[in-house]
Design a protein around this motif. Structure first.
Motif, short mmCIF file in Angstrom:
data_model
loop_
_atom_site.label_atom_id
_atom_site.label_comp_id
_atom_site.label_asym_id
_atom_site.label_seq_id
_atom_site.Cartn_x
_atom_site.Cartn_y
_atom_site.Cartn_z
N GLU A 120 2.68 10.91 -4.12
CA GLU A 120 1.35 11.49 -4.23
C GLU A 120 1.24 12.77 -3.40
N ILE A 121 1.82 12.73 -2.22
CA ILE A 121 1.78 13.92 -1.35
C ILE A 121 2.57 15.07 -1.99
N GLN A 155 8.68 4.99 -2.33
CA GLN A 155 7.52 5.30 -1.49
C GLN A 155 6.42 5.94 -2.32
N ARG A 156 5.32 5.22 -2.42
CA ARG A 156 4.23 5.64 -3.29
C ARG A 156 3.49 6.84 -2.71
N GLU A 157 3.17 6.81 -1.45
CA GLU A 157 2.39 7.88 -0.84
C GLU A 157 3.16 9.19 -0.82
N LYS A 169 0.81 -1.21 0.00
CA LYS A 169 0.00 0.00 0.00
C LYS A 169 0.85 1.27 0.00
N PHE A 170 2.06 1.17 0.51
CA PHE A 170 2.90 2.36 0.67
C PHE A 170 4.14 2.35 -0.22
N SER A 215 6.11 1.00 -3.91
CA SER A 215 5.98 0.44 -5.25
C SER A 215 6.85 -0.81 -5.36
#
Length: 336
Positions: A228-229, A223-225, A215-216, A218
């Motif tokens: 996005e942030i 770090q995916r989130e 979830k966090f 890739s």
């Protein structure tokens, strides 16, 4: 050979001066919370990673300038359940106890230790210096740090406390203060997020991390989130720039209107100053005309409405009154 040794010592001293400790705010608050929940002083180990980089800079004044950057990233702390657990009264480190306390019996993530003392000075004691030197030799880490926290009471009711903290490193058995940067949510950057953490021996921890890792992160461990942030932050900054331009434009319009209003006021004042004074004075306007006419019709011969002259006692004085109409007497012939 002496030249190489002197240069190496100079480089090491410069690296010592450029050392910086990065500590997350949640770790520092956790250490303070642990100390406030104990009745005595507390101590423990600091886990994380240390990184040394040699950088080369070329400027107009210098062709080649080499300098070192040494950063220490604190990731977690490991508290001891009692004082003097991993060393004896003489300051000698017990390696058996130390290996048992380390996660997975690994010491490569041990970057220092900490101690909290109440109502004391921000200065290392002789025992702390001795324990630090012995621990540094035991784990073979010359860059070992020591974090000292000294909380104290500010008010007599013990409702407010303050905590001072400092980090020390030893060089040739001399301790130097190392600056500490506490990274909070308001000052986070891309480089502050750490993708590798100190090991944890808990099996449940690994299960939870593997369950929620997708979830966090890739597939390439980015770090995916965070990305996005960062995108949301860029969009927010663009919107703020638009609003700032609108506010700036409105402020300029307000300033223009104020300048025009000031010019009109000056023009009106100038025109008033050119008008003669006799033209400025307006004739007095009689008020209550209906009331005056009514009173005159009811009291046509009253002296109050026939004159404007008063005596010293406030009695009106008639100036020129019209003759009263008299009724002619009937003509009566005399009797013979």
């Amino acid at each position: 050979m002496s030249f190489i040794t002197a240069r190496a010592r100079e480089a090491f001293d410069s690296r010592m001066a450029d050392s910086t400790v990065y500590m997350p705010g949640i770790v520092l608050s956790s250490v303070m919370f642990q100390h406030l929940n104990t009745d005595s002083d507390a101590e423990g180990f600091i886990l994380g990673e240390s990184k040394e980089e040699e950088k080369r800079a070329i400027t107009d004044s210098t062709n080649d300038h080499v300098y070192f950057e040494h950063t220490i990233h604190v990731q977690k702390h490991l508290p001891c359940n009692r004082l003097n657990k991993f060393y004896n009264g003489a300051g000698e480190v017990d390696m058996v106890v130390l290996r048992k306390m380390m996660p997975d019996n690994r010491q490569d993530h041990l970057i220092g230790w900490y101690r909290q003392r109440r109502n004391t000075e921000q200065r290392m004691t002789l025992r702390e210096r001795l324990v630090h030197e012995n621990l540094k030799n035991a784990v073979a880490n010359p860059d070992l740090i020591f974090l000292l926290l000294t909380p104290s009471e500010v008010t007599s009711a013990c409702s407010t406390h303050e905590t001072e903290f400092a980090t020390f490193r030893s060089l040739n058995r001399r301790f130097h203060n190392v600056p500490v940067v506490v990274s909070n949510l308001g000052s986070l950057e891309d480089v502050v997020y750490r993708t590798s953490y100190a090991p944890c021996s808990s099996a449940g921890y690994h299960r939870v991390v593997q369950k929620h890792k997708s979830k966090f992160f890739s597939p390439d461990d980015t770090q995916r989130e965070v990305m996005e942030i960062n995108k949301m932050n860029s969009s927010m900054q663009a919107e703020l720039q638009k609003e700032c331009k609108k506010v700036e434009k409105s402020e300029q319009e307000v300033q223009t209107l104020r300048a025009q209003l000031t010019a009109l006021r000056k023009l009106i004042s100038k025109k008033k100053s050119l008008i003669p004074e006799k033209d400025v004075l307006r004739p007095s306007i009689r008020e209550n005309l209906l009331l005056e006419n009514s009173l005159k019709s009811l009291f046509p011969h009253s002296p109050l409405f026939q004159t404007q002259t008063l005596t010293l006692h406030g009695v009106p004085v008639a100036e020129s009154l019209p003759p009263h109409p008299t009724t002619p007497c009937p003509h009566v012939d005399p009797e013979p």
